[in-house]
Design a protein around this motif. Structure first.
Motif, PDB file in Angstrom:
ATOM      1  N   LEU A 184      -8.164   3.758   0.476  1.00 17.11           N
ATOM      2  CA  LEU A 184      -6.922   4.084   1.175  1.00 17.11           C
ATOM      3  C   LEU A 184      -6.761   5.581   1.349  1.00 17.11           C
ATOM      4  CD1 LEU A 184      -4.164   1.534   0.390  1.00 17.11           C
ATOM      5  CD2 LEU A 184      -6.132   1.470   1.877  1.00 17.11           C
ATOM      6  N   LEU A 192      -5.368  -9.865   5.806  1.00 14.65           N
ATOM      7  CA  LEU A 192      -4.585  -9.164   6.821  1.00 14.65           C
ATOM      8  C   LEU A 192      -3.991  -7.870   6.259  1.00 14.65           C
ATOM      9  CD1 LEU A 192      -3.574  -9.321   9.711  1.00 14.65           C
ATOM     10  CD2 LEU A 192      -1.547 -10.494   8.877  1.00 14.65           C
ATOM     11  N   THR A 193      -3.427  -7.945   5.063  1.00 21.42           N
ATOM     12  CA  THR A 193      -2.845  -6.737   4.469  1.00 21.42           C
ATOM     13  C   THR A 193      -3.924  -5.676   4.265  1.00 21.42           C
ATOM     14  OG1 THR A 193      -1.227  -8.099   3.350  1.00 21.42           O
ATOM     15  CG2 THR A 193      -1.486  -5.861   2.546  1.00 21.42           C
ATOM     16  N   SER A 198      -4.753  -8.967  -2.560  1.00 16.76           N
ATOM     17  CA  SER A 198      -3.955  -8.955  -1.337  1.00 16.76           C
ATOM     18  C   SER A 198      -4.658  -9.795  -0.273  1.00 16.76           C
ATOM     19  CB  SER A 198      -3.775  -7.535  -0.836  1.00 16.76           C
ATOM     20  OG  SER A 198      -3.011  -6.787  -1.750  1.00 16.76           O
ATOM     21  N   SER A 199      -3.904 -10.159   0.752  1.00 10.79           N
ATOM     22  CA  SER A 199      -4.506 -10.984   1.804  1.00 10.79           C
ATOM     23  C   SER A 199      -5.444 -10.126   2.639  1.00 10.79           C
ATOM     24  CB  SER A 199      -3.419 -11.570   2.684  1.00 10.79           C
ATOM     25  OG  SER A 199      -2.865 -10.553   3.478  1.00 10.79           O
ATOM     26  N   ARG A 230       1.454   1.926  -3.334  1.00  7.13           N
ATOM     27  CA  ARG A 230       2.010   0.650  -2.882  1.00  7.13           C
ATOM     28  C   ARG A 230       0.932  -0.362  -2.512  1.00  7.13           C
ATOM     29  NH1 ARG A 230       2.540  -3.466  -1.403  1.00  7.13           N
ATOM     30  NH2 ARG A 230       4.075  -4.541  -0.133  1.00  7.13           N
ATOM     31  N   TYR A 231      -0.120   0.088  -1.838  1.00  2.94           N
ATOM     32  CA  TYR A 231      -1.094  -0.875  -1.320  1.00  2.94           C
ATOM     33  C   TYR A 231      -2.358  -0.988  -2.154  1.00  2.94           C
ATOM     34  CZ  TYR A 231       1.819  -1.618   2.664  1.00  2.94           C
ATOM     35  OH  TYR A 231       2.875  -1.988   3.440  1.00  2.94           O
ATOM     36  N   ASN A 245       5.731  -3.518   2.964  1.00  2.00           N
ATOM     37  CA  ASN A 245       4.716  -4.381   3.580  1.00  2.00           C
ATOM     38  C   ASN A 245       5.148  -4.781   4.982  1.00  2.00           C
ATOM     39  OD1 ASN A 245       2.368  -5.738   3.868  1.00  2.00           O
ATOM     40  ND2 ASN A 245       2.842  -7.389   2.440  1.00  2.00           N
ATOM     41  N   LEU A 295      -2.840 -17.098  -1.070  1.00  2.00           N
ATOM     42  CA  LEU A 295      -1.608 -16.371  -0.825  1.00  2.00           C
ATOM     43  C   LEU A 295      -1.274 -16.366   0.656  1.00  2.00           C
ATOM     44  CD1 LEU A 295      -1.366 -12.777  -2.156  1.00  2.00           C
ATOM     45  CD2 LEU A 295      -1.564 -13.173   0.253  1.00  2.00           C
ATOM     46  N   ASP A 320       0.907 -14.588   3.798  1.00  2.00           N
ATOM     47  CA  ASP A 320       1.542 -13.327   4.142  1.00  2.00           C
ATOM     48  C   ASP A 320       2.952 -13.552   4.615  1.00  2.00           C
ATOM     49  OD1 ASP A 320       0.815 -10.461   4.601  1.00  2.00           O
ATOM     50  OD2 ASP A 320      -1.128 -11.471   4.583  1.00  2.00           O
ATOM     51  N   ALA A 367      -3.898  -2.051   6.140  1.00  2.00           N
ATOM     52  CA  ALA A 367      -3.874  -0.814   5.349  1.00  2.00           C
ATOM     53  C   ALA A 367      -4.592   0.312   6.083  1.00  2.00           C
ATOM     54  CB  ALA A 367      -4.501  -1.049   3.982  1.00  2.00           C
ATOM     55  N   ALA A 383      -7.310 -14.631   8.028  1.00  2.00           N
ATOM     56  CA  ALA A 383      -6.302 -13.571   7.904  1.00  2.00           C
ATOM     57  C   ALA A 383      -5.384 -13.757   6.704  1.00  2.00           C
ATOM     58  CB  ALA A 383      -5.472 -13.493   9.177  1.00  2.00           C
ATOM     59  N   HIS A 384      -5.058 -14.989   6.389  1.00  2.00           N
ATOM     60  CA  HIS A 384      -4.026 -15.197   5.368  1.00  2.00           C
ATOM     61  C   HIS A 384      -4.552 -15.634   4.012  1.00  2.00           C
ATOM     62  CE1 HIS A 384      -1.091 -14.394   8.358  1.00  2.00           C
ATOM     63  NE2 HIS A 384      -1.629 -15.290   9.166  1.00  2.00           N
TER      64      HIS A 384
END
Ligand SMILES: Nc1ncnc2c1ncn2[C@@H]1O[C@H](COP(=O)(O)OP(=O)(O)O)[C@@H](O)[C@H]1O
Ligand SMILES: [Mg+2]
Lengths: 252, 663
Positions: free
Chosen positions: B301, A97-98, A94-95, B313-314, A116, B397, B399, A102, A139-140
């Motif tokens: 988490l 930022l994500t 995941s990035s 989910r995360y 999301n 990736l 966002d 979280a 961040a990305h």
């Protein structure tokens, strides 16, 4: 104020990881938890937010007995306890930022966050927090494209997103080289001094304890064998905690 | 005695006693010397070979010799030699010498391969004597029926090409087009009538989609780390794993003949057969992936106060989606290959077309099918591999909130629309008819009942195990021949060995192309050629398997060579070694373990495939199964399938264990 009273943890296989441990941490303290590998440091930190269920004893945070709470209430309490891990525990694909966002999940209703989608205010805070830790331009990108030190800063950012009163840091620098260790410890120190967050941090190196902690406890075989100021730990104390054969290791 | 070679012998054991013990019971002397593993191996091999020799002699007359009034197998003489070797070995070992293992291994191998050669009816002489007759077929292979001249002498796609790929016909316009005012009422508009190849592609695609969706929930039930948290989960886990393993052990084509009873012949039966097998295969892969997720993010988490759904989910989904997609793409590749043959039993697709054309002796039409299949499969193979790489390596990736160029969004939308259209077209092409699932043929339950109450009478068991033996040996000999042939070619297909000279590059690309082409066609499609060449029977099946083994093993070997550590190679070249010397001293030691591992892996695959080559005349259990089904003897068919499940499972387990020890 965090109070730990007569905390005992026996794992299902019979290992007694903590034996009747009691201590208190006044607000704003930076408490170092020291002890050999296997002495129970991780177990202690995880019992405080009940990621691991204590066998007996009480954990009292600001007058609330955490050990008595039902799971749903405990979840709410966890929001004010951030945690930082030795292996960073980021979602690698995941990035950044994500991963940071979280940290807000505990505040959001499930349905809202499943797609999301986070509130705009959270996005802003996340970007600010990343900037504070010197990661504004990351961040990305994917979390696993960062270096170890950067990943740990993301871990701290995630904890900060919870707006915590207390941060539990389980050997946050054990996977990093000495220079990076200091950088991470300085960030934790800033959280402690600037935001007034109480910090419990397990550490391997006495020098880091001397430099950053305001108080310390020592564990040996699951028992509390030291409690006092970092300066009080001299070589004799050190041997008591780490065993006779231990050498003092100096870094930087 | 030299100090360096002297062994620290503990209690000296008597060599005579060791030899005498081994003379009575093979391996006993070695056991007495404390070499337990060696003892067990020797005893196992001697006993196993003894049983085998007796079995094939009594059942198939293998190795029969007559001496006056005595008729026996001459293989016993070889076994006696092996026994003597074991005595000498015990004696030698007791005196601290390392006897030549090679002699014992060689003797055992000679027995095994002689038996294998005999039971698979291998006959090289026929391969050569029939060569003249087969030239016509081989000639047809390079003249596929794809184009033809029309009356005016211009080249056009042939009738056969239309059957395979698709034809444009003119049909009265549909009401929609008329209503839109695009054409006049009753006007003829061109429409595509899809051919067998498109049908095959649709079958592979639908089966992949269905199995991915269905395998998903099952994989959670087959994941240890999930089920250990659920009450009663341990039982569910064991049952799920067992079911997945059994279903996976039964080849797609065998599912095909069962399913035809259920929904009738046709593309839909093909889709179902592929789906069932691939649910099991994907379910296993998915569940292993779930078991291997990193628990760290889950813990992190939970510590933030996130709920269960949020944690899944995360922390869980982001970890499993990329590998799941990659496995699904890999499965798509496999399903496309299986879709080319499932029609042989289930009807539909290009497999059915091949059976029909061969029956009519249309080898040029058959050749056209092979070429087109190769084209499609090579393409699928390439696309699937590229996508997998992209998914697993991952791009940087972005966002949702990150600025996303409009072009990108448009491209995504276009892709989605295309996929949807593709899905709809495939649905209708593969004749999916879910109602049929609930209206099985009237005899269906009767058949299922017969099928699960398997026939275990000795006579049937004898016949089935004989064919199973042939199948296993067929796979073994095919693997051996394929691997032997692959060795020289694998060096030619290894980029790092050939250098950058034009000749080297040409050799590399030519060999790669050959391997890829041969590998893209399933063994079952080759059987037709060999049935014509050497006649119906296990030999034809074995040769087909040898070709696909050659291609796959050649590819794996060459990749193993490409992955060697260049350090030693450099060192030997620097020391002035020749090319041959560098192969001997720098390359061989590095590649032998992976080579052996790949050969065993290939044998494992070949056992599975050789259970089905019989459907096209390649002998072995497939032929038997087909016959039992043809004669409606479902109890006996059940016996065959049960036996296949057992043998394939054992092979799978043994092969995994051996390969684990090799690396
Ligand atoms: N899940 C577990 N089950 C059983 N024993 C455990 C488990 N986790 C830790 N232990 C044991 O508990 C003791 C304390 O472990 P831990 O808290 O991880 O120590 P530290 O973090 O100081 O290295 C060790 O003896 C360890 O082996
Ligand atoms: Mg620990």
């Amino acid at each position: 104020m965090l109070k730990v009273e007569n905390l005992t943890k026996v794992y299902p296989n019979g290992t007694v990881a903590l034996r009747d441990v009691s201590f208190q941490v006044p607000d704003g303290e930076f408490l170092a938890v020291i002890g050999l590998s296997g002495s129970g440091k991780s177990t202690l930190l995880r019992c405080i937010n009940r990621i691991i269920e204590p066998t007996s004893g009480r954990i009292i945070l600001d007058g609330v007995d955490l050990t008595a709470l039902p799971p749903s209430e405990m979840r709410k309490q966890r929001r004010q306890i951030g945690m930082v891990f030795q292996q960073f525990n980021l979602v690698k694909r995941s990035s950044v930022l994500t991963n940071v966002l979280a940290g807000r999940l505990g505040y959001l209703p499930s349905y809202m966050s499943l797609a999301n989608h986070f509130p705009a205010a959270d996005h802003e805070t996340a970007l600010k927090t990343l900037a504070r830790l010197g990661l504004e331009d990351k961040a990305h990108v994917r979390a696993d494209s960062l270096s170890g030190g950067q990943q740990q800063r993301v871990g701290i950012a995630r904890a900060l997103m919870q707006d915590p009163k207390l941060i539990l840091a389980d050997e946050p620098v054990a996977s990093l080289d000495p220079v990076l260790s200091h950088s991470i410890m300085k960030h934790l120190e800033a959280c402690n001094k600037e935001d007034g967050i109480t910090i419990l941090c397990s550490l391997h190196f006495l020098d880091l304890v001397h430099r950053y902690a305001t108080s310390a406890i020592g564990l040996k075989g699951g028992q509390l064998v030291f409690q006092g100021l970092p300066q009080e730990i001299d070589d004799a104390q050190f041997k008591e905690i780490f065993g006779q054969e231990a050498e003092r290791v100096t870094i930087l | 005695m030299n100090m360096l070679t002297a062994k620290p012998t503990k209690a000296p054991r008597n060599a005579g006693v060791a030899a005498a013990l081994s003379l009575v019971v093979p391996g006993a002397g070695q056991f007495y010397l404390g070499m337990r593993q060696r003892a067990a191996a020797i005893l196992g091999v001697v006993l196993g070979l003894g049983v085998l020799i007796q079995w094939v002699f009594a059942d198939l007359g293998v190795g029969e010799v007559t001496w006056g009034s005595l008729t026996t197998s001459w293989l016993w003489a070889l076994l006696a030699l092996l026994w003597l070797w074991n005595v000498a070995d015990a004696y030698g070992r007791a005196r601290g010498r390392r006897s030549a293992d090679a002699v014992g291994v060689l003797l055992a191998l000679v027995i095994v391969y002689y038996i294998g050669w005999q039971v698979t009816d291998a006959n090289l002489e026929r391969l050569f004597s029939r060569f003249e007759d087969v030239k016509g077929v081989l000639n047809a292979l390079v003249h596929p029926d794809l184009v033809a001249r029309d009356e005016l002498g211009a080249w056009r796609p042939s009738e056969n090409f239309g059957d395979l790929v698709g034809k444009i016909v003119h049909k009265p316009a549909s009401g929609l087009l008329v209503a839109l005012g695009l054409v006049r009422e009753g006007a003829l508009v061109p429409a595509l009538v899809p051919g067998k190849l498109l049908e095959t592609i649709a079958i592979g695609l639908m089966a992949t989609l269905f199995s991915a969706v269905l395998a998903l929930p099952l994989s959670f039930a087959a994941a240890h780390n999930i089920m250990s948290r659920v009450p009663g989960g341990a039982v569910i886990y064991q049952v799920m794993r067992g079911v997945l393993n059994v279903v996976r052990a039964i080849d797609t084509l065998i599912w095909g003949i069962l399913i035809v009873v259920w929904v009738g012949l046709g593309s839909f039966a093909g889709v179902l057969a592929l789906t069932i097998h691939s649910i099991a295969a994907l379910g296993k892969l998915y569940s292993e992936e779930i078991e291997h997720i990193d628990p760290g993010p889950v813990e992190a988490l939970t510590a933030t106060g996130a709920g269960l759904l949020q944690t899944i989910r995360y922390a869980v989904i982001p970890q499993i989606v990329p590998p799941f997609l990659a496995f699904t793409l890999l499965r798509w590749d496999i399903n496309m290959r299986m879709a080319t043959v499932v029609g042989v039993v289930a009807g539909g697709g290009i497999g059915f077309f091949v059976v029909e054309t061969i029956r009519k002796g249309g080898y040029e039409q058959y050749a056209a099918a092979l070429w087109l299949v190769a084209l499609v499969i090579i393409l699928v193979d390439y696309v699937s591999a590229r996508w997998r790489e992209r998914i697993l390596v991952g791009e940087v990736l972005t966002d949702k909130r990150a600025p996303r160029p409009l072009a990108r969004a448009a491209r995504t939308a276009l892709m989605a629309a295309l996929l949807l259209a593709f899905f709809a077209a495939s649905w209708s092409l593969s004749q999916i008819d879910l109602r049929k699932l609930f209206e099985p043929a009237p005899t269906f339950w009767q058949v299922v009942g017969d099928f699960v109450t398997i026939d275990v009478s000795p006579a049937v068991l004898q016949v089935v195990s004989r064919q199973m033996l042939i199948t296993v040996f067929q796979a073994l000999i095919a693997t051996t021949l394929g691997a032997l042939a692959a060795i020289p070619f694998s060096f030619l297909a290894a980029r790092n060995l050939l250098g950058d000279s034009p000749v080297g590059k040409a050799a590399y690309y030519a060999t790669r192309a050959l391997l890829n082409f041969l590998r893209s066609i399933e063994a079952l499609l080759y059987v037709a050629i060999f049935v014509f060449w050497v006649g119906i029977g296990p030999f034809a099946g074995m040769l087909s398997l040898a070709i696909t083994s050659f291609a796959l093993v050649g590819k794996l070997f060459s990749e193993a060579i490409e992955n060697i550590d260049p350090g030693p190679l450099e060192a030997i070249t620097a020391a002035g070694g020749t090319r041959l010397q560098s192969v001997m001293y720098a390359i061989l030691p590095q590649i032998i373990p992976p080579f052996i591992s790949y050969v065993i892996y290939q044998w494992d695959i070949n056992v599975r495939v050789s259970t089905i080559v019989g459907f096209a005349g390649g002998g072995g259990v497939g032929l038997l199964l087909n016959n039992y089904f043809g004669m409606l003897q479902y109890h006996k068919a059940g016996t065959v399938v049960a036996m296949i499940v057992i043998v394939v499972t054992v092979m799978d387990f043994a092969s995994a264990k051996i390969r684990e020890r090799l690396v």
